[in-house]
Write a protein that holds these residues in place. Structure first.
Motif, mmCIF file in Angstrom:
data_model
loop_
_atom_site.group_PDB
_atom_site.id
_atom_site.type_symbol
_atom_site.label_atom_id
_atom_site.label_comp_id
_atom_site.label_asym_id
_atom_site.label_seq_id
_atom_site.Cartn_x
_atom_site.Cartn_y
_atom_site.Cartn_z
ATOM 1 N N PHE A 3 7.288 33.473 27.364
ATOM 2 C CA PHE A 3 6.392 33.483 28.525
ATOM 3 C C PHE A 3 5.478 32.268 28.564
ATOM 4 C CE2 PHE A 3 2.486 34.938 30.661
ATOM 5 C CZ PHE A 3 3.028 35.343 31.868
ATOM 6 N N ILE A 207 4.299 39.170 33.284
ATOM 7 C CA ILE A 207 4.724 39.462 31.904
ATOM 8 C C ILE A 207 5.325 40.858 31.792
ATOM 9 C CG2 ILE A 207 2.476 40.223 30.989
ATOM 10 C CD1 ILE A 207 3.378 38.424 28.550
ATOM 11 N N ARG A 208 4.794 41.820 32.536
ATOM 12 C CA ARG A 208 5.395 43.169 32.508
ATOM 13 C C ARG A 208 6.799 43.125 33.102
ATOM 14 N NH1 ARG A 208 4.770 46.524 28.949
ATOM 15 N NH2 ARG A 208 5.698 48.129 30.226
ATOM 16 N N ARG A 210 8.855 40.643 32.990
ATOM 17 C CA ARG A 210 9.749 40.052 31.978
ATOM 18 C C ARG A 210 10.118 41.081 30.909
ATOM 19 N NH1 ARG A 210 9.603 34.123 31.712
ATOM 20 N NH2 ARG A 210 10.058 34.247 29.507
ATOM 21 N N VAL A 211 9.108 41.872 30.487
ATOM 22 C CA VAL A 211 9.369 42.903 29.479
ATOM 23 C C VAL A 211 10.377 43.922 30.025
ATOM 24 C CG1 VAL A 211 8.315 44.824 28.197
ATOM 25 C CG2 VAL A 211 7.178 42.617 28.264
ATOM 26 N N LEU A 214 13.871 42.469 30.006
ATOM 27 C CA LEU A 214 14.444 42.461 28.660
ATOM 28 C C LEU A 214 14.925 43.853 28.274
ATOM 29 C CD1 LEU A 214 11.987 40.191 26.670
ATOM 30 C CD2 LEU A 214 14.425 39.814 26.941
ATOM 31 N N LYS A 215 14.093 44.898 28.593
ATOM 32 C CA LYS A 215 14.457 46.279 28.272
ATOM 33 C C LYS A 215 15.735 46.659 28.999
ATOM 34 C CE LYS A 215 10.185 48.757 27.348
ATOM 35 N NZ LYS A 215 9.108 49.452 28.010
ATOM 36 N N ARG A 217 18.165 44.754 30.126
ATOM 37 C CA ARG A 217 19.343 44.087 29.537
ATOM 38 C C ARG A 217 19.762 44.779 28.248
ATOM 39 N NH1 ARG A 217 17.291 38.053 29.967
ATOM 40 N NH2 ARG A 217 16.840 38.080 32.185
#
Lengths: 223, 35
Positions: A3, A207-208, A210-211, A214-215, A217
């Motif tokens: 990030f 940022i949330r 992006r998190v 990721l989760k 994926r």
């Protein structure tokens, strides 16, 4: 790429740090004080912009939820969830800073008056929203239900804003809409705080998101 | 002044802590993904 490695995020952070310094300095020193509320009245310069920022977060939830129901694309759903989290973080701060101001001003941390109650209801609606997301079952169905709840939940925001007009005056503890803004001197400080918090809500939102990405994926990989 | 300082500390502390936690969480997830 992490990030903070992105240039735009670094600029966001630097700007936020710079504005934070100016913001704290202004609130503690220059900002015009309310004569009836020395010192603690300046909590207003944080409390009000934090509330506006929370409402912006919830407005984004509504917009992204409508887009999700319309376009049926999962990205809008993730946008809505990230905005709901950022908005709720700020709503939590509204509910914390309000009572700290209310204690010296009204003598009580909490009074069951219209604006406080509707604000608490909004916070609880979005706690319900997260519970639905977490325990709702079928992910596709949950996304649809959450979108509808996000849209309905936002209807409480205008209600909070107008609560000082809608309920009887004897039930009110908050000042009427615009009463605080009669003094033009308070606007610059409010705007600086508001810009800073808007930047912070954008950072939290990004940022949330992006998190969540990721989760998602990770989950797809496991399935 | 105590009330005002308390509010400033809570608001800034909370937001900074939240952002730091999220950045760390993101990094953690990235590392796990790479492994």
């Amino acid at each position: 790429m992490s990030f903070l490695a992105l240039r735009v995020n670094k600029i966001h952070f630097l700007l936020a740090a710079f504005l934070s310094g100016i913001n704290i300095f202004l609130i503690l020193t220059i900002a015009p004080q309310n004569q009836l509320q020395p010192d603690f009245g300046n909590i207003f310069y944080i409390h009000v912009p934090v509330a506006w920022t929370a409402f912006i977060g919830y407005m984004l939830v509504m917009i992204f939820s409508i887009l999700f129901l319309w376009k049926q694309e999962q990205t809008w759903d993730h946008f809505a969830l990230a905005s709901a989290e950022a908005g709720t973080m700020f709503m939590f701060l509204v509910l914390i800073t309000g009572p700290i101001w209310a204690k010296p001003a009204w003598g009580h941390f909490w009074v069951w008056e219209p604006r406080l109650t509707t604000s608490l209801v909004l916070f609880l609606i979005f706690l319900g929203y997260f519970m639905l997301r977490e325990f709702g079952g079928n992910p596709e169905q949950v996304s649809r239900y959450a979108a509808v709840l996000g849209i309905i939940g936002f209807l409480d925001v205008p209600l909070i804003f107008l609560s000082v007009k809608l309920w009887l005056p004897e039930l009110q503890s908050h000042p009427q809409v615009g009463q605080y803004f009669e003094d033009a001197g308070i606007m610059p400080v409010l705007m600086i705080t508001y810009s800073l918090l808007s930047l912070l809500v954008v950072i939290s939102f990004m940022i949330r998101f992006r998190v969540h990405n990721l989760k998602r994926r990770e989950t797809h990989k496991i399935i | 002044m105590t009330y005002l300082l308390t509010v400033i500390i809570i608001v800034y502390g909370f937001i900074i802590a939240w952002i730091v936690i999220q950045i760390r969480l993101e990094n953690e997830m990235k590392i796990q993904k790479e492994e």
